[in-house]
Scaffold this motif. Structure first.
Motif, PDB file in Angstrom:
ATOM      1  N   UNK A  45      22.722  54.063  -7.711  1.00 29.31           N
ATOM      2  CA  UNK A  45      22.162  53.097  -7.069  1.00 29.31           C
ATOM      3  C   UNK A  45      20.577  53.325  -7.383  1.00 29.31           C
ATOM      4  N   UNK A  46      20.050  52.091  -7.516  1.00 25.55           N
ATOM      5  CA  UNK A  46      18.589  51.960  -7.782  1.00 25.55           C
ATOM      6  C   UNK A  46      17.867  51.039  -6.844  1.00 25.55           C
ATOM      7  N   UNK A  47      16.857  51.432  -5.957  1.00 18.05           N
ATOM      8  CA  UNK A  47      16.403  50.636  -4.904  1.00 18.05           C
ATOM      9  C   UNK A  47      14.603  50.577  -5.123  1.00 18.05           C
ATOM     10  N   UNK A  48      14.290  49.514  -5.582  1.00 11.41           N
ATOM     11  CA  UNK A  48      13.073  49.025  -5.755  1.00 11.41           C
ATOM     12  C   UNK A  48      12.101  48.749  -4.212  1.00 11.41           C
ATOM     13  N   UNK A  49      11.135  49.835  -3.964  1.00 12.23           N
ATOM     14  CA  UNK A  49      10.617  49.658  -2.893  1.00 12.23           C
ATOM     15  C   UNK A  49       9.064  49.088  -3.179  1.00 12.23           C
ATOM     16  N   UNK A  50       8.410  48.940  -1.958  1.00  6.46           N
ATOM     17  CA  UNK A  50       6.911  48.480  -2.368  1.00  6.46           C
ATOM     18  C   UNK A  50       6.007  49.367  -3.107  1.00  6.46           C
ATOM     19  N   UNK A  53       7.257  52.268  -5.939  1.00  3.13           N
ATOM     20  CA  UNK A  53       8.082  53.382  -5.561  1.00  3.13           C
ATOM     21  C   UNK A  53       9.386  53.063  -5.521  1.00  3.13           C
ATOM     22  N   UNK A  54      10.104  53.859  -6.105  1.00  3.29           N
ATOM     23  CA  UNK A  54      11.984  53.514  -6.105  1.00  3.29           C
ATOM     24  C   UNK A  54      12.660  54.819  -5.721  1.00  3.29           C
ATOM     25  N   UNK A  55      13.872  54.544  -5.151  1.00  2.37           N
ATOM     26  CA  UNK A  55      14.651  55.539  -4.835  1.00  2.37           C
ATOM     27  C   UNK A  55      16.117  55.356  -5.514  1.00  2.37           C
ATOM     28  N   UNK A  56      16.507  56.432  -6.224  1.00  3.52           N
ATOM     29  CA  UNK A  56      17.451  56.687  -7.011  1.00  3.52           C
ATOM     30  C   UNK A  56      18.716  57.277  -6.424  1.00  3.52           C
ATOM     31  N   UNK A  57      19.788  56.788  -5.983  1.00  2.00           N
ATOM     32  CA  UNK A  57      20.781  57.570  -5.448  1.00  2.00           C
ATOM     33  C   UNK A  57      21.849  57.695  -6.292  1.00  2.00           C
ATOM     34  N   UNK A  58      22.470  58.828  -6.746  1.00  2.00           N
ATOM     35  CA  UNK A  58      23.466  59.098  -7.883  1.00  2.00           C
ATOM     36  C   UNK A  58      24.636  59.685  -7.175  1.00  2.00           C
ATOM     37  N   UNK A  59      25.701  59.466  -7.578  1.00  2.63           N
ATOM     38  CA  UNK A  59      26.928  60.054  -6.840  1.00  2.63           C
ATOM     39  C   UNK A  59      27.899  59.579  -7.980  1.00  2.63           C
TER      40      UNK A  59
END
Length: 329
Positions: A45-50, A53-59
């Motif tokens: 899961x790749x989440x593009x923020x302001x 900055x981005x968050x990557x959640x891997x499972x």
């Protein structure tokens, strides 16, 4: 072994969907890449923020070993928290293979990164990363008045950069917001707001506890009489050029000091950065001009080096707790 090439963050979707055949779903600023049965199970899961900055959640779990190569030519700041799985990775700058285990974290802070990371077969990998591929000073603050100061504040040398890259048991203070991100179950819009706040919290905690404190204990330098005279010359130059101040590089050439000694030495002597001092003298002059009532607020903003009156008002309020207009009346 299956292999894929990860060139940069922008190429990531094409890499996953085309090279590996993963399916892609998009919702608002979120991208979900599901691992197909051919490769294993789970998702990225790749989440593009302001502010970039981005968050990557891997499972994920893979049937076969999978190695991802990367070559990033732009600045990279990344904090990774490994929840489960032993992730092998290689970084050309350190020229060594490392392993990140359960409950460990590492920090990448570099202008150029090349290497690979490897997922072993039938291992359950769960981790979260917070990253930005633009200068961190830009991600932290779009305010031009703070940009150079933040850049100085977070500037680190190769020795510290390599130390941070070595996986270590995560600081409990840093672990809390990571866990809160993982367990968050808010609706889509509020979820993005929440994740962005937690991502910025992680960045701030990382800078404060892993970088700034380390620098404070190691970045001491010896200054001779000539160096001291040059530091006071820097103050004089900034006072005389507050409307259009020189950059750190320009300053270093003007006074005959390297940029490192200039930045560290100035802070040791005066207790603030060069651009922190500039901001203070600008605000002091602005305060005096406001008390005189001879110039309007826009004219005062220009007089102290701000072309944008709104920006000037914001900085003034940060310094004195009131807007220029309220201060005057």
């Amino acid at each position: 072994m299956d292999e894929a090439i990860h060139i940069n963050h922008k190429d990531f979707p094409d890499l996953i969907t085309k090279k590996c055949g993963f399916s892609e779903e998009k919702a608002a600023r979120e991208y979900h890449y599901a691992v197909t049965d051919k490769y294993g199970e789970g998702r990225f899961n790749r989440i593009m923020l302001g502010n970039g900055i981005e968050v990557n959640m891997v499972d994920v779990i893979f049937h076969n070993n999978l190695r991802l190569h990367y070559k990033l030519k732009q600045p990279l700041f990344e904090v990774v928290y490994m929840i489960s799985g032993d992730l092998m990775f290689f970084n050309n700058e350190m020229n060594s293979i490392m392993k990140m285990r359960n409950g460990e974290a590492n920090i990448t802070f570099s202008n150029y990164v090349e290497g690979w990371l490897e997922y072993l077969s039938n291992k359950h990998y769960r981790y979260i990363s917070i990253c930005t591929s633009q200068p961190l000073s830009k991600a932290l603050c779009a305010d031009e008045d703070w940009d150079d100061e933040i850049g100085d504040f977070i500037n680190i040398d190769n020795k510290l950069s390599n130390h941070l890259m070595i996986p270590q048991k995560i600081n409990p203070i840093l672990q809390v917001p990571f866990i809160q991100m993982k367990e968050n179950s808010m609706s889509s819009l509020l979820r993005l707001v929440y994740l962005e706040s937690k991502a910025m919290e992680i960045v701030a905690l990382t800078l404060e506890n892993e970088i700034i404190k380390h620098k404070d204990t190691t970045c001491k330098i010896k200054l001779n009489k000539s160096d001291l005279s040059k530091m006071y010359l820097v103050k004089k130059i900034m006072i005389e050029n507050m409307e259009n101040p020189p950059s750190i590089l320009e300053l270093s050439k003007m006074v005959g000091l390297n940029t490192y000694k200039l930045k560290v030495g100035f802070k040791e002597i005066f207790g603030t950065t060069v651009f922190g001092y500039l901001r203070d003298i600008r605000m002091e002059k602005a305060r005096l001009l406001l008390e005189n009532h001879e110039l309007n607020i826009n004219e005062i903003a220009n007089e102290v080096g701000y072309s944008n009156p709104s920006h000037f008002a914001t900085v003034f309020r940060k310094k004195y707790g009131v807007t220029p207009g309220h201060f005057r009346f």
